[in-house]
Design a protein around this motif. Sequence first.
Motif, PDB file in Angstrom:
ATOM      1  N   GLU A 170      50.621   5.979  81.390  1.00  0.00           N
ATOM      2  CA  GLU A 170      50.228   6.659  80.162  1.00  0.00           C
ATOM      3  C   GLU A 170      48.826   7.218  80.306  1.00  0.00           C
ATOM      4  N   LEU A 171      48.676   8.521  79.982  1.00  0.00           N
ATOM      5  CA  LEU A 171      47.390   9.200  80.121  1.00  0.00           C
ATOM      6  C   LEU A 171      46.662   9.369  78.801  1.00  0.00           C
ATOM      7  N   GLY A 172      47.395   9.558  77.728  1.00  0.00           N
ATOM      8  CA  GLY A 172      46.780   9.772  76.428  1.00  0.00           C
ATOM      9  C   GLY A 172      47.835   9.784  75.349  1.00  0.00           C
ATOM     10  N   SER A 173      47.377   9.842  74.087  1.00  0.00           N
ATOM     11  CA  SER A 173      48.317   9.835  72.976  1.00  0.00           C
ATOM     12  C   SER A 173      47.631  10.356  71.724  1.00  0.00           C
ATOM     13  N   VAL A 174      48.439  10.726  70.760  1.00  0.00           N
ATOM     14  CA  VAL A 174      47.929  11.121  69.460  1.00  0.00           C
ATOM     15  C   VAL A 174      48.957  10.730  68.415  1.00  0.00           C
ATOM     16  N   ILE A 175      48.502  10.231  67.276  1.00  0.00           N
ATOM     17  CA  ILE A 175      49.403   9.867  66.185  1.00  0.00           C
ATOM     18  C   ILE A 175      48.906  10.514  64.900  1.00  0.00           C
ATOM     19  N   TRP A 176      49.772  10.544  63.896  1.00  0.00           N
ATOM     20  CA  TRP A 176      49.380  11.112  62.603  1.00  0.00           C
ATOM     21  C   TRP A 176      50.060  10.340  61.475  1.00  0.00           C
ATOM     22  N   GLU A 177      49.596  10.577  60.259  1.00  0.00           N
ATOM     23  CA  GLU A 177      50.075   9.829  59.102  1.00  0.00           C
ATOM     24  C   GLU A 177      50.847  10.685  58.103  1.00  0.00           C
ATOM     25  N   ASP A 178      50.856  12.000  58.299  1.00  0.00           N
ATOM     26  CA  ASP A 178      51.485  12.869  57.293  1.00  0.00           C
ATOM     27  C   ASP A 178      52.845  13.376  57.748  1.00  0.00           C
ATOM     28  N   GLY A 179      53.551  12.603  58.508  1.00  0.00           N
ATOM     29  CA  GLY A 179      54.905  12.926  58.934  1.00  0.00           C
ATOM     30  C   GLY A 179      55.602  11.648  59.332  1.00  0.00           C
ATOM     31  N   ASP A 180      56.761  11.779  59.970  1.00  0.00           N
ATOM     32  CA  ASP A 180      57.493  10.597  60.401  1.00  0.00           C
ATOM     33  C   ASP A 180      58.554  11.039  61.404  1.00  0.00           C
ATOM     34  N   LEU A 181      59.000  10.116  62.225  1.00  0.00           N
ATOM     35  CA  LEU A 181      60.117  10.343  63.144  1.00  0.00           C
ATOM     36  C   LEU A 181      59.887  11.585  64.009  1.00  0.00           C
ATOM     37  N   SER A 182      58.814  11.579  64.782  1.00  0.00           N
ATOM     38  CA  SER A 182      58.546  12.719  65.658  1.00  0.00           C
ATOM     39  C   SER A 182      59.744  12.958  66.576  1.00  0.00           C
ATOM     40  N   GLN A 183      60.089  14.228  66.776  1.00  0.00           N
ATOM     41  CA  GLN A 183      61.384  14.576  67.346  1.00  0.00           C
ATOM     42  C   GLN A 183      61.324  15.142  68.764  1.00  0.00           C
ATOM     43  N   HIS A 184      60.546  16.183  68.993  1.00  0.00           N
ATOM     44  CA  HIS A 184      60.501  16.748  70.347  1.00  0.00           C
ATOM     45  C   HIS A 184      59.226  17.550  70.531  1.00  0.00           C
ATOM     46  N   THR A 185      59.006  18.044  71.761  1.00  0.00           N
ATOM     47  CA  THR A 185      57.772  18.745  72.103  1.00  0.00           C
ATOM     48  C   THR A 185      58.070  20.014  72.893  1.00  0.00           C
ATOM     49  N   ILE A 186      57.100  20.959  72.864  1.00  0.00           N
ATOM     50  CA  ILE A 186      57.173  22.176  73.670  1.00  0.00           C
ATOM     51  C   ILE A 186      55.775  22.438  74.228  1.00  0.00           C
ATOM     52  N   GLU A 198      43.727  15.788  78.115  1.00  0.00           N
ATOM     53  CA  GLU A 198      45.007  15.117  77.908  1.00  0.00           C
ATOM     54  C   GLU A 198      44.855  13.626  77.629  1.00  0.00           C
ATOM     55  N   THR A 199      43.671  13.083  77.832  1.00  0.00           N
ATOM     56  CA  THR A 199      43.453  11.685  77.465  1.00  0.00           C
ATOM     57  C   THR A 199      43.169  11.532  75.971  1.00  0.00           C
ATOM     58  N   ALA A 200      42.844  12.650  75.312  1.00  0.00           N
ATOM     59  CA  ALA A 200      42.536  12.614  73.876  1.00  0.00           C
ATOM     60  C   ALA A 200      43.028  13.896  73.210  1.00  0.00           C
ATOM     61  N   PRO A 201      44.340  14.079  73.078  1.00  0.00           N
ATOM     62  CA  PRO A 201      44.883  15.291  72.455  1.00  0.00           C
ATOM     63  C   PRO A 201      44.466  15.371  70.985  1.00  0.00           C
ATOM     64  N   VAL A 202      44.340  16.602  70.482  1.00  0.00           N
ATOM     65  CA  VAL A 202      43.889  16.807  69.108  1.00  0.00           C
ATOM     66  C   VAL A 202      44.811  17.789  68.397  1.00  0.00           C
ATOM     67  N   VAL A 203      45.323  17.401  67.230  1.00  0.00           N
ATOM     68  CA  VAL A 203      46.101  18.305  66.396  1.00  0.00           C
ATOM     69  C   VAL A 203      45.166  19.356  65.817  1.00  0.00           C
ATOM     70  N   VAL A 204      45.506  20.652  66.012  1.00  0.00           N
ATOM     71  CA  VAL A 204      44.612  21.714  65.540  1.00  0.00           C
ATOM     72  C   VAL A 204      45.213  22.554  64.414  1.00  0.00           C
ATOM     73  N   SER A 205      46.511  22.514  64.217  1.00  0.00           N
ATOM     74  CA  SER A 205      47.112  23.220  63.082  1.00  0.00           C
ATOM     75  C   SER A 205      48.531  22.718  62.867  1.00  0.00           C
ATOM     76  N   LYS A 206      49.082  23.075  61.699  1.00  0.00           N
ATOM     77  CA  LYS A 206      50.427  22.633  61.327  1.00  0.00           C
ATOM     78  C   LYS A 206      51.241  23.815  60.821  1.00  0.00           C
ATOM     79  N   LEU A 207      52.550  23.672  60.912  1.00  0.00           N
ATOM     80  CA  LEU A 207      53.464  24.709  60.435  1.00  0.00           C
ATOM     81  C   LEU A 207      54.251  24.200  59.230  1.00  0.00           C
ATOM     82  N   LYS A 208      53.540  23.652  58.267  1.00  0.00           N
ATOM     83  CA  LYS A 208      54.203  23.133  57.076  1.00  0.00           C
ATOM     84  C   LYS A 208      54.468  24.258  56.077  1.00  0.00           C
ATOM     85  N   LEU A 209      55.573  24.101  55.327  1.00  0.00           N
ATOM     86  CA  LEU A 209      55.950  25.042  54.283  1.00  0.00           C
ATOM     87  C   LEU A 209      55.409  24.559  52.945  1.00  0.00           C
TER      88      LEU A 209
END
Length: 474
Positions: free
Chosen positions: A288-304, A333-344
């Motif tokens: 494992e090299l790094g990780s990121v978690i969040w609190e405003d969602g659930d059940l993360s599904q896939h990545t691109i 990659e040891t400290a990924p950062v969420v920079v934007s969201k595609l919420k409706l």
Amino acid sequence: MQYLQLAALLTSAMLMTACGSDNSGPSNSSRTTPSGITGASFVEPAECGAGSVPETGVQGQVPLADRESGRSKQGYRCNMELVGQYQGEGSTWVNPSYKTCSYMGTTFSGIPTKVSQGVQVIDARDPANPVLSTNLTSPAFFQSPWESLKVNEARGLLGGVAVGPIVGVGFLDIYDVGTDCANPVLLNSAVSNLTLPANLLGHEGAWSPDGNTYWATGASPGSITAIDTSNPSSPKILFTTIASPNNHGFELSEDGNRMYLTTTSPPGVIILDTSSIQKRDPFPMLTELGSVIWEDGDLSQHTIPVFYDGKPFLIAVDEGGAGAARIIDLSDETAPVVVSKLKLAIHAEENANIRAADTANNGFFGYEAHYCGVDRKINPTAIACGYFQSGVRVFDIRNPLAAKEIAYYNPPAQSEKKSQLAGSEHATSAIGGDLSTDWCSSPPRFVGNDQIWVTCQDNGFMVLKFTNEAYPLK
């Protein structure tokens, strides 16, 4: 049903194999990386042009009044129109398309009543008139491959593991689709249509980009299995481990040396070094090299994984908790950062009660996203995402910090056809609902300069066309 019985008999044998494998799982795991937002959280709504039939509520909503009055049976569209469709008996979770074909899985729960079993092969050489070419009923595809049904374009391979009701054991089916996508040839068949077991627990899956490894993940517990497919007629397990208490979908870097793995609880992404398996070390391991978690969602599904001007980013999608896609900066990659969201707009906290009322009778999933696809991975201009009750949405992501919606297509509700949709997870499973909207859970694919090919669970395979010059983006 013989396949299901055989799979059950293999369970204990396969688990014994797992115990004998090298279980050198990921190390250095704190998974407490904060997710700082520097860009937008919500996307600007699309401006609908001529011929559109826009939503009647807020962005992404199918109001309860529309469901009860029958208005949702007309669907909603903005800068998109339907070109052609193959509905069949409906479909299940993830259904890829490749060249001029689409592969439409059908549900495990519908096996007793389906007329057409297994994975349906749809020939869309005439996009206005897609037709059923054949169906694939080898063990994994007969049971339902759920979210593991994937195409490797480099080698023209279609693969998937046995999942059945939610997690399955044993089988991996591999087909040659590169030679003739409308008539796949089963490559790893030992006797007739029966493939050799080549997996442990299966729920999700994906190929390494070179097509020499198929990876399967097993939900909870968070198993990962790497399968050598360099000779697709004889796949072999290379490595298996437990990566986390629970994991879900993923994608690998172009060189196959990184896996971007989603976790369901807490929601987030783990970055794993897979180079040891990619280069076939005699004693492979994951780190494992790094990780990121969040609190405003659930059940993360896939990545691109994508790149903007050479800088690496990751798009991650949640399927729960009013979740949606989010864009993550991978510069470190040891400290990924969420920079934007595609919420409706429907995902906004102030709309929580509205979401609950709208979706109460339409099954387990609400307005969440599930799978997305980009038009290209190097400097992408657009992303299309399938939402469970908000349809197929397309966004301008030329600026990853300020996405804008450009089009959507939420197909007509199929409540009057529920009894005819034995292949639809939405229509047949215990987590389904009243079909007052469709569940669009598959990855949309950009085709040519003006089309999206996608499968929704009740409406089946659809060819959609952009209108009003919404795409391509200039």
